[in-house]
Design a protein around this motif. Structure first.
Motif, PDB file in Angstrom:
ATOM      1  N   SER A   1     -30.444   7.789 -41.524  1.00 51.23           N
ATOM      2  CA  SER A   1     -28.989   7.725 -41.372  1.00 51.23           C
ATOM      3  C   SER A   1     -28.510   8.722 -40.328  1.00 51.23           C
ATOM      4  O   SER A   1     -27.580   8.439 -39.560  1.00 51.23           O
ATOM      5  CB  SER A   1     -28.308   8.002 -42.719  1.00 51.23           C
ATOM      6  OG  SER A   1     -28.674   7.037 -43.690  1.00 51.23           O
TER       7      SER A   1
ATOM      8  N   ASP B   1     -26.514   7.718 -36.858  1.00 54.83           N
ATOM      9  CA  ASP B   1     -25.224   8.314 -36.519  1.00 54.83           C
ATOM     10  C   ASP B   1     -25.278   8.972 -35.147  1.00 54.83           C
ATOM     11  O   ASP B   1     -24.320   8.871 -34.363  1.00 54.83           O
ATOM     12  CB  ASP B   1     -24.833   9.327 -37.592  1.00 54.83           C
ATOM     13  CG  ASP B   1     -23.411   9.835 -37.431  1.00 54.83           C
ATOM     14  OD1 ASP B   1     -22.556   9.064 -36.953  1.00 54.83           O
ATOM     15  OD2 ASP B   1     -23.147  10.995 -37.789  1.00 54.83           O
TER      16      ASP B   1
ATOM     17  N   VAL C   1     -23.752  11.529 -45.310  1.00 54.25           N
ATOM     18  CA  VAL C   1     -22.301  11.625 -45.136  1.00 54.25           C
ATOM     19  C   VAL C   1     -21.797  12.974 -45.630  1.00 54.25           C
ATOM     20  O   VAL C   1     -20.931  13.602 -45.009  1.00 54.25           O
ATOM     21  CB  VAL C   1     -21.595  10.467 -45.863  1.00 54.25           C
ATOM     22  CG1 VAL C   1     -20.080  10.653 -45.839  1.00 54.25           C
ATOM     23  CG2 VAL C   1     -21.956   9.129 -45.232  1.00 54.25           C
TER      24      VAL C   1
ATOM     25  N   ARG D   1     -22.822   8.002 -32.050  1.00 54.45           N
ATOM     26  CA  ARG D   1     -21.932   9.007 -31.457  1.00 54.45           C
ATOM     27  C   ARG D   1     -22.226   9.238 -29.988  1.00 54.45           C
ATOM     28  O   ARG D   1     -21.302   9.399 -29.176  1.00 54.45           O
ATOM     29  CB  ARG D   1     -22.049  10.325 -32.233  1.00 54.45           C
ATOM     30  CG  ARG D   1     -21.431  10.281 -33.622  1.00 54.45           C
ATOM     31  CD  ARG D   1     -21.700  11.565 -34.375  1.00 54.45           C
ATOM     32  NE  ARG D   1     -21.195  11.537 -35.729  1.00 54.45           N
ATOM     33  CZ  ARG D   1     -20.020  12.032 -36.127  1.00 54.45           C
ATOM     34  NH1 ARG D   1     -19.218  12.583 -35.227  1.00 54.45           N
ATOM     35  NH2 ARG D   1     -19.652  11.982 -37.376  1.00 54.45           N
TER      36      ARG D   1
END
Length: 259
Positions: free
Chosen positions: A125, A129, A69, A133
């Protein structure tokens, strides 16, 4: 131990989606980790227990996600697009993400067995993602999306080798790696290449000041801007405040699994 993000091989569990040589391959001695857990520790880790890791596994899993993140939300993408003259596309976004993830992987390579687990969940991760997306791109068919993800994986694996060699070599070696893997072999502007080389050197050096606890336990990282040596404090505070919920969610799930 040399800081090579691809070099350490997990001998007891598959390693996320990263591409590594087969376990029976003859590898240079620097590719072999000196920190190998015993049989009892491996069994405990396979069962999801702490084993020989410094912290509980659910904490390390959360740290991998939190580090991603940070890599995804802290950068000012507009600065990258403008100063590197990159098109505002999904591929350019992935190139920037890939660069920041790789630099954090280089730092985690110094943390041995614990760092490898955090690294694996950091990369996992990232791919989760990417999958989320790319599904939102309505102008692409499902087959094209799948092909694009496969190409991104291949590019990522190739960049690990190329960028590792570049960071361990001279600025000339790093510039060559940047030209191939970051700028698609299409940039003839030495200013943009030099800007990326300088950024990578200063960011990797800055990550060396991060403590193992900050990375592996708290899952926090500070990223410098593309130009300048002072991080955007307000942006970091905003991102770090969102990370508190991630640790809580992992702790709640862990507690439910152990009831």
């Amino acid at each position: 131990m040399n800081r090579i993000s691809r070099c350490v091989i997990s001998l007891h569990r598959p390693v996320s989606s990263l591409l590594f040589p087969p376990l029976n391959a003859k590898l240079p001695c620097r590719w072999i980790s000196q920190e190998q857990p015993g049989r009892l520790a491996r069994l405990q880790e396979w069962m999801g227990l702490k084993g020989s890791y410094r912290y509980p596994q659910h904490v390390l899993h959360a740290s991998g996600l939190k580090l991603y993140v940070c890599c995804a939300d802290i950068p000012q993408y507009e600065d990258y697009f403008r100063k590197l003259q990159l098109p505002d596309t999904f591929h350019s976004w992935f190139v920037i993400i890939r660069l920041n993830v790789w630099m954090v992987m280089v730092r985690l390579a110094n943390e041995g067995h614990t760092g490898r687990l955090v690294r694996n969940h950091l990369v996992r991760s990232m791919w989760e993602d990417v999958e989320i997306r790319i599904k939102k791109l309505t102008t692409m068919t499902s087959s094209i999306k799948q092909t694009s993800v496969t190409e991104m994986r291949d590019q990522f694996h190739a960049s690990l080798f190329g960028m590792d060699e570049g960071i361990l070599g001279s600025d000339r070696d790093l510039a060559s790696a940047v030209w191939r893997h970051m700028l698609g072999q299409e940039c003839d502007d030495i200013v943009r290449i030099s800007l990326l080389v300088e950024y990578i050197r200063k960011q990797v050096k800055f990550l060396d000041s991060h403590s193992p606890e900050l990375l592996c336990y708290h899952g926090l990282v500070t990223l410098l801007p593309l130009v300048g040596d002072q991080p955007d404090v307000k942006r970091h505070q905003l991102v770090h405040s969102k990370l508190k919920r991630i640790r809580s969610l992992y702790q709640i799930r862990h507690d439910k699994e152990n009831q």
